[in-house]
Design a protein around this motif. Sequence first.
Motif, PDB file in Angstrom:
ATOM      1  N   SER A 184       0.697  -1.314   0.037  1.00  0.00           N
ATOM      2  CA  SER A 184      -0.104   0.057   0.014  1.00  0.00           C
ATOM      3  C   SER A 184       0.780   1.220   0.104  1.00  0.00           C
ATOM      4  CB  SER A 184      -0.892   0.005   1.360  1.00  0.00           C
ATOM      5  OG  SER A 184      -0.197   0.375   2.295  1.00  0.00           O
ATOM      6  N   TYR A 187       2.283   1.288  -3.675  1.00  0.00           N
ATOM      7  CA  TYR A 187       1.395   1.573  -4.860  1.00  0.00           C
ATOM      8  C   TYR A 187       1.092   2.816  -5.455  1.00  0.00           C
ATOM      9  CZ  TYR A 187      -3.177   1.303  -6.922  1.00  0.00           C
ATOM     10  OH  TYR A 187      -4.290   1.666  -7.905  1.00  0.00           O
ATOM     11  N   SER A 189      -1.323   4.568  -8.584  1.00  0.00           N
ATOM     12  CA  SER A 189      -2.578   4.296  -9.484  1.00  0.00           C
ATOM     13  C   SER A 189      -1.939   4.524 -10.934  1.00  0.00           C
ATOM     14  CB  SER A 189      -3.794   5.187  -9.114  1.00  0.00           C
ATOM     15  OG  SER A 189      -3.207   6.619  -9.115  1.00  0.00           O
ATOM     16  N   ASP A 198     -12.045  -3.898 -13.917  1.00  0.00           N
ATOM     17  CA  ASP A 198     -12.224  -4.262 -12.521  1.00  0.00           C
ATOM     18  C   ASP A 198     -12.149  -5.239 -12.142  1.00  0.00           C
ATOM     19  OD1 ASP A 198     -13.169  -1.555 -10.253  1.00  0.00           O
ATOM     20  OD2 ASP A 198     -13.477  -3.777  -9.866  1.00  0.00           O
ATOM     21  N   THR A 215      -5.889  -4.782 -11.687  1.00  0.00           N
ATOM     22  CA  THR A 215      -6.433  -3.510 -12.264  1.00  0.00           C
ATOM     23  C   THR A 215      -5.191  -2.551 -12.297  1.00  0.00           C
ATOM     24  OG1 THR A 215      -6.638  -2.671  -9.865  1.00  0.00           O
ATOM     25  CG2 THR A 215      -8.626  -3.545 -10.929  1.00  0.00           C
ATOM     26  N   GLY A 217      -2.454   0.253 -12.151  1.00  0.00           N
ATOM     27  CA  GLY A 217      -1.495   0.494 -10.762  1.00  0.00           C
ATOM     28  C   GLY A 217      -0.193  -0.129 -10.768  1.00  0.00           C
ATOM     29  N   ASP A 290      -9.754   0.565   1.465  1.00  0.00           N
ATOM     30  CA  ASP A 290      -8.726   1.988   0.716  1.00  0.00           C
ATOM     31  C   ASP A 290      -9.348   3.057   1.762  1.00  0.00           C
ATOM     32  OD1 ASP A 290      -8.701   1.497  -2.835  1.00  0.00           O
ATOM     33  OD2 ASP A 290      -7.727   0.660  -1.456  1.00  0.00           O
ATOM     34  N   LYS A 295      -3.901   2.755   0.202  1.00  0.00           N
ATOM     35  CA  LYS A 295      -4.773   1.968  -0.690  1.00  0.00           C
ATOM     36  C   LYS A 295      -4.577   0.624  -0.558  1.00  0.00           C
ATOM     37  CE  LYS A 295      -6.320   5.928  -2.530  1.00  0.00           C
ATOM     38  NZ  LYS A 295      -7.927   6.297  -2.513  1.00  0.00           N
ATOM     39  N   SER A 298      -6.723  -1.487  -3.466  1.00  0.00           N
ATOM     40  CA  SER A 298      -6.180  -1.258  -4.522  1.00  0.00           C
ATOM     41  C   SER A 298      -4.763  -1.797  -4.963  1.00  0.00           C
ATOM     42  CB  SER A 298      -6.195   0.382  -4.845  1.00  0.00           C
ATOM     43  OG  SER A 298      -7.479   0.854  -4.998  1.00  0.00           O
TER      44      SER A 298
END
Length: 456
Positions: A184, A187, A189, A198, A215, A217, A290, A295, A298
Motif C-alpha cells: 500500500s 502503490y 495508481s 475491475d 487492475t 497500478g 482503501d 490504498k 487497490s
Amino acid sequence: MASASAPFIHASYDCTPRRPRFKRRNGGHGDSSSHSSSSCSSSFEHRRGFSSNFCNSHGLRISSKHSSLRVEAMSTTQGNVATHEGVAKLKDEPDHLLVLVHGILASPSDWIYAEAELKKSLGNKFLIYASSSNTYTKTFTGIDGAGKRLADEVMQVVQRTESLKRISFLAHSLGGLFARYAISVLYSSNLLVNYQPDLADSRNENPENSACSSTQGTVAGLEPINFITLATPHLGVRGRKQLPLLLGVPILEKLAPSIATFFVGDTGRQLFLTDGKPSRPPLLLRMASDCEEGKFISALAAFRCRMVYANVSYDHMVGWRTSSIRREAELVKPPQRSLDGYKHVVDVEYDLPVSSDGPHFRLEAAKAKEAAQNAPDTQNTVEYHDIVEEEMIRGLQRVGWKKVDVNFRSAFWPFFAHNNIHVKNEWLYNAGTGVVAHVADSLKQQESSTLFTASL
C-alpha cells in the motif's frame, strides 16, 4: 477517520446475490488450463498429466451455494539471488523482483531452502531478494512500522537494479501482513500498458480471470504480478482457534490479548484487534479497505494473481480460517490425498471477487471493541471478534483469491505445520518441499503467461 457512529467507509453493501465460487476437487490428479493474460492459470505446460483446456476439462461441479472451482495445474524450470548486504550488478539482467518476507522472530535465513529451489526453478530473469529489515524483535514494533521498513527496503533494491520491470511477493506468517502494508505504501495508481478490467466487475463471468486478474497500478514503479502468502493471519488471531496454540479454551483466549501485548508489543495488539482507541477501527480492518492510511485493496487488486496457502490443521500459530480468509461455515473438510507431484497440497480453489462498498466500523463495533479492551470476557470478546471478522472478510473478498489448502496430517511431524509450509529448515521441516515446489511452479506459470501477453 470517521467517528464511532458512522462507517469509516460511507457506503452500503451490495445486496445482489453473492457470485458463486467455482471448485474442482482433485483426488490426487491435477489439471491445468490455458486462458487469458489476466488469469493465474494461463499457459500451463502439459506436465504431470494436466489438461490444457480448463474450461473443457471433465468433472466440473457447480452448486448454487458455497461452490467454487477447484483445479490444480503447475509446471517447473536458475535464477539470481540478492542478499540484504547489497544488490550486485547481475550480468543476466533480471527483470522480475521476487521479495521473500519472513515471519515473527525470524530472519532471511528462514528462506535458505526455498530460495535455492526458486533459483533452480525460475531462471535468471528473477531477482530473488530475502528481506532483512524486520528481523527478530523488530517484528514486535507493529505491522504498520514493519510494513514501512519493508517498503523502504524494496525501493532501495529497485533503485539499484535498473533492469527490473515486474515485482512479486512471497511471504510467510506475519510477513504476509507486513507485505500487505508495504504494497500500500509502494502503490501508485499509474495506468499500466496492459490495463485489466475491475476485479469486482460482475460482467466478467470467467472464474479464472476474475479470481486472478489485475487492475491498473504499479508497486514500487513495477508491474505487480504475484502476491502469495503462506499461513498468514489475514483476519488476525482473535477468536476461537484462530491461534490454535490456545486449544480453543475460553479462559486462555480471554487472557491471550493482554499476554501477547506484554510479549510482542504493538504487533500483539494489532493481531488481537485491540489496537487504538475504541472509536477507531483496528489496523487489520483498515487494511481491508482503501482509507486515508493507504490504498490497501487497490494495491492488492493491482497484482495479476493473489494466492493464500493455508494449513487446514496442525498449525499451532495460525488457524485455517484466518489464513485462508474464510468464514467458519466455509471450512469444508478438504480431501486427504495430495495433488500429483505436490505432497501435502490437497486442494486449490478460486474465489471470485464479491462486489461491495467495503468494510464498516459502526457504533456497535466501537462499543464491542471498548468492552473487549476494558472488561474482556467470553461474551463481549466473541461478539467483537465476530463483527470485525465479517467486515474484514467483506473487504478482502472484493478481490479474487486463489486458495491452496495444505494438510500435513500424514507427515512424520505434523505439528510442525507452521514451519513446514515454507521449509524453514531443510532437515527439520522438509515435509513442506511439495508446497515449495507448488509455489515455484505457480510463479513460473504466471511468468510464462505474462511474457506471452507482452509478446502479443
